[in-house]
Design an enzyme around this catalytic site. Structure first.
Site, PDB file in Angstrom:
ATOM      1  CG  PHE A  22      -2.340   5.364  13.435  1.00 38.33           C
ATOM      2  CD1 PHE A  22      -1.565   5.265  14.568  1.00 38.33           C
ATOM      3  CD2 PHE A  22      -2.322   6.558  12.713  1.00 38.33           C
ATOM      4  CE1 PHE A  22      -0.784   6.326  14.986  1.00 38.33           C
ATOM      5  CE2 PHE A  22      -1.551   7.629  13.129  1.00 38.33           C
ATOM      6  CZ  PHE A  22      -0.770   7.526  14.265  1.00 38.33           C
ATOM      7  CE  LYS A  82       8.080 -11.224 -14.993  1.00 36.64           C
ATOM      8  NZ  LYS A  82       8.786 -10.604 -16.084  1.00 36.64           N
ATOM      9  CG  ASP A 103      -6.426  -5.451   6.273  1.00 42.37           C
ATOM     10  OD1 ASP A 103      -5.978  -5.582   7.424  1.00 42.37           O
ATOM     11  OD2 ASP A 103      -6.965  -4.401   5.864  1.00 42.37           O
ATOM     12  CG  ASN A 111      -0.199  -0.090   2.503  1.00 44.20           C
ATOM     13  OD1 ASN A 111       0.560   0.815   2.836  1.00 44.20           O
ATOM     14  ND2 ASN A 111      -0.363  -1.194   3.231  1.00 44.20           N
ATOM     15  CE  LYS A 150      -8.185  -3.820  14.326  1.00 49.62           C
ATOM     16  NZ  LYS A 150      -7.160  -3.862  13.297  1.00 49.62           N
ATOM     17  CE  LYS A 160     -10.892  -0.235  11.127  1.00 51.86           C
ATOM     18  NZ  LYS A 160     -10.182   0.400  10.026  1.00 51.86           N
TER      19      LYS A 160
END
Ligand code: PMT
Length: 405
Positions: free
Chosen positions: A324, A289, A279, A210, A342, A338
Site C-alpha cells: 500500500f 518519563k 518509518d 500515526n 520494493k 515503490k
C-alpha cells in the site's frame, strides 16, 4: 451498502433457550435490508412467541406443515424457492439429528430437504450433548451434504455449565452468510495481511504513531476469508474486533510486526501489507518519563526496518506481494517508484488528502498499479475496495498459471 441487502433469508428457529438471540439476528438482518422469513419448530414456540419474529421481520411466521391457508399451501416447496439461503439458528441436537437422517416430519425439516439453496446451521446446546459422538457424527453428515457449519462458542451455558455449545455472536453467523454470496476464488490460498499503525515507544507514557485505524486491513482480512482464504492478520494497536475465522496476531512496534510477519512467511502465499508502519523510532527509549523543561525537546530518531522491502528482496517462490502507499500527490509516480523499489506485484495507492479516503474513515479511493498499468477505482467502502484488490490478486495468480482457484 451491505452485501446482505436484498437477500432473502429463510431463518429456521428451533427449540433452544438461545432462540431469543435469533430475534436479535432478525433485527440485524432487517437493518441490513435483507428480507427475512421465519420458520419455527413446535419446540421453538415454547421459548419465544412467533409474534416476536413476525413483528421484527415484517413477514408472517411459518409453523404448520398442514396449514390450509391458500398462500401457505405447498409452503415447504415455495419457501425455499423464494429464498437465497437458509439459516438455522439455533440448531438443536434434535433438529441436527433429524436433518442428518433426511427426516421430513415438520415444516422446517421438509423445507430444508426440498431446498436447493445454501444452508447454514448454528448448533446451540449443552456441551455434553454437543460432544456426544452421535451429535458430532450428525454435524459431520450435514457438512458432508454441503451445509455450512457455524462453530458454536465456548462460554457459560443456560444449563449453568461452562463449555462449548453457545450460539455465537451475530457477526460470526453474518460472515458465514456473506461468504455464500462471494466467489470462492481464494479457496486453498494462504493470505498474510498487516493492518493498523505501529507504535514506537519514547518513554513509559509516550509513543510515535500515526492515524491508521486498521479498517482497511481488517476489511481485507474479512473479505479474503469470505472468499475462502486461510487468513493471518498481523495488526498494530487498533480498537477493532477480531474478524471471525481469521488468525489475529496483535503487535505494537515495527520490530514486533516484522518478527510476526517473517515467522509466518511461506512459498505461494499472498502477502498484503496495508499497515502504516512507522518509518522512524526514537533512537533511545527512556526508562523514565521525560520531564518537562523550560526548553523544548530534541528527539533523535532512527530508521525502522522496511518490512515490505525486505520481503521483496527475499521473495519466496510463488509469493504474491501487495503493498500500500499513502500519498498526497503524484500518486501514480510514487506508486510506480515503490512498486519497483520494493519488488512488488501490485501496489494500492491511497489518496490521503480526500476527506473520505485513507486514514480512519469507512471509505477509500485507490489506484491499483502493477507492471501492466493502472486502474483508478471510484470511492468505495473499504470492504468493496478490498474485494477489488482480491479480484486483481486472483487475476495475477491466474496470469502466473497453475492456479486452479
Ligand atoms: O488503517 P486505515 O485507517 O483504514 O487506513 C488505511 C491506510 C491509509 C493506513 C492504508 O490503506 C495504507 O495506505 N497503508 C500504507 C501506509 C504506508 O505506510 O505507506 P508507505 O508509503 O509509508 O509504505 C509503503 C508500503 O511499505 C506499505 O505497504 C507499508 O506497509 C510498507 N512499509 C512501510 C514502512 C516500513 N518500515 N515497513 C513497511 O513494510
Amino acid at each position: 451498502m451491505s452485501n446482505l441487502q436484498g437477500k432473502r433469508i429463510l431463518l429456521g428457529v428451533t427449540g433452544s433457550v438461545a432462540a431469543y438471540k435469533a430475534a436479535e439476528w432478525v433485527r440485524a438482518l432487517v437493518k441490513e435490508d435483507a428480507m427475512v422469513t421465519v420458520v419455527m419448530t413446535k419446540a421453538a414456540e415454547r421459548f419465544i412467541a412467533p409474534l416476536t419474529f413476525s413483528a421484527l421481520s415484517g413477514n408472517p411466521v411459518y409453523r404448520d406443515m398442514f396449514s390450509d391457508e391458500s398462500e401457505r399451501v405447498m409452503a415447504h416447496i415455495n419457501l425455499s424457492r423464494e429464498a437465497d439461503a437458509i439459516l438455522i439458528a439455533p440448531a438443536t441436537a434434535q433438529t441436527i439429528a433429524r436433518l442428518s437422517a433426511g427426516g421430513a416430519d415438520d415444516l422446517l425439516s421438509t423445507v430444508i430437504l426440498a431446498a436447493r439453496i445454501p444452508v447454514v446451521f448454528c448448533p446451540a446446546m449443552n456441551s455434553n450433548m454437543l460432544a456426544h459422538p452421535a451429535t458430532q457424527e450428525n454435524i459431520r453428515r450435514l457438512q458432508h451434504f454441503g451445509y455450512h457449519l457455524v462453530q458454536p462458542d465456548c462460554g457459560s451455558l443456560a444449563c449453568g455449565e461452562v463449555g462449548d455449545g453457545r450460539l455465537p455472536e451475530w457477526d460470526v453467523a453474518r460472515e458465514a452468510l456473506l461468504a455464500l454470496f462471494e466467489p470462492n476464488d481464494l479457496m486453498g490460498k494462504k493470505v498474510l495481511i498487516t493492518a493498523g499503525p505501529t507504535r514506537e515507544p519514547l518513554d513509559p507514557v509516550r509513543f510515535l504513531s500515526n492515524r491508521s485505524s486498521g479498517k482497511m486491513g481488517f476489511a481485507l482480512a474479512r473479505t479474503a476469508r469470505r472468499r475462502g482464504a486461510e487468513v493471518a492478520l498481523i495488526t498494530g494497536p487498533v480498537s477493532l474486533l477480531d474478524p471471525p475465522g481469521v488468525e489475529v496476531v496483535r503487535v505494537t512496534t515495527a520490530e514486533e510486526m516484522e518478527k510476526a510477519v517473517v515467522s509466518r512467511l511461506e512459498p505461494g502465499q499472498v502477502v498484503v501489507k496495508s499497515a502504516a508502519v512507522a518509518d522512524f523510532k526514537p533512537a533511545v527509549y527512556q526508562a523514565h518519563k521525560i520531564k518537562k523543561t523550560s526548553q523544548g525537546l530534541q528527539l533523535d530518531l532512527e530508521k525502522n526496518i522496511d518490512i515490505l522491502k525486505k520481503l521483496g528482496e527475499k521473495r519466496l517462490e510463488g509469493q504474491v506481494l501487495v503493498g500500500f502507499a499513502a500519498e498526497s500527490r503524484d500518486h501514480t509516480g510514487e506508486g510506480l517508484r515503490k512498486l519497483k523499489e520494493k519488488n512488488l506485484d501490485l501496489i494500492v495507492v491511497n489518496d490521503i488528502l480526500g476527506e473520505q479516503t485513507g486514514f480512519d474513515v469507512e471509505t477509500n479511493q485507490v489506484t491499483l498499479i502493477d507492471r501492466t498499468g493502472n486502474t483508478a477505482l471510484p470511492l468505495l467502502t473499504k470492504e468493496a475496495t478490498a474485494n477489488r484488490i482480491w479480484d486483481r490478486v486472483v487475476s495475477l495468480l491466474h496470469e502466473r498459471g497453475g492456479y486452479g482457484g
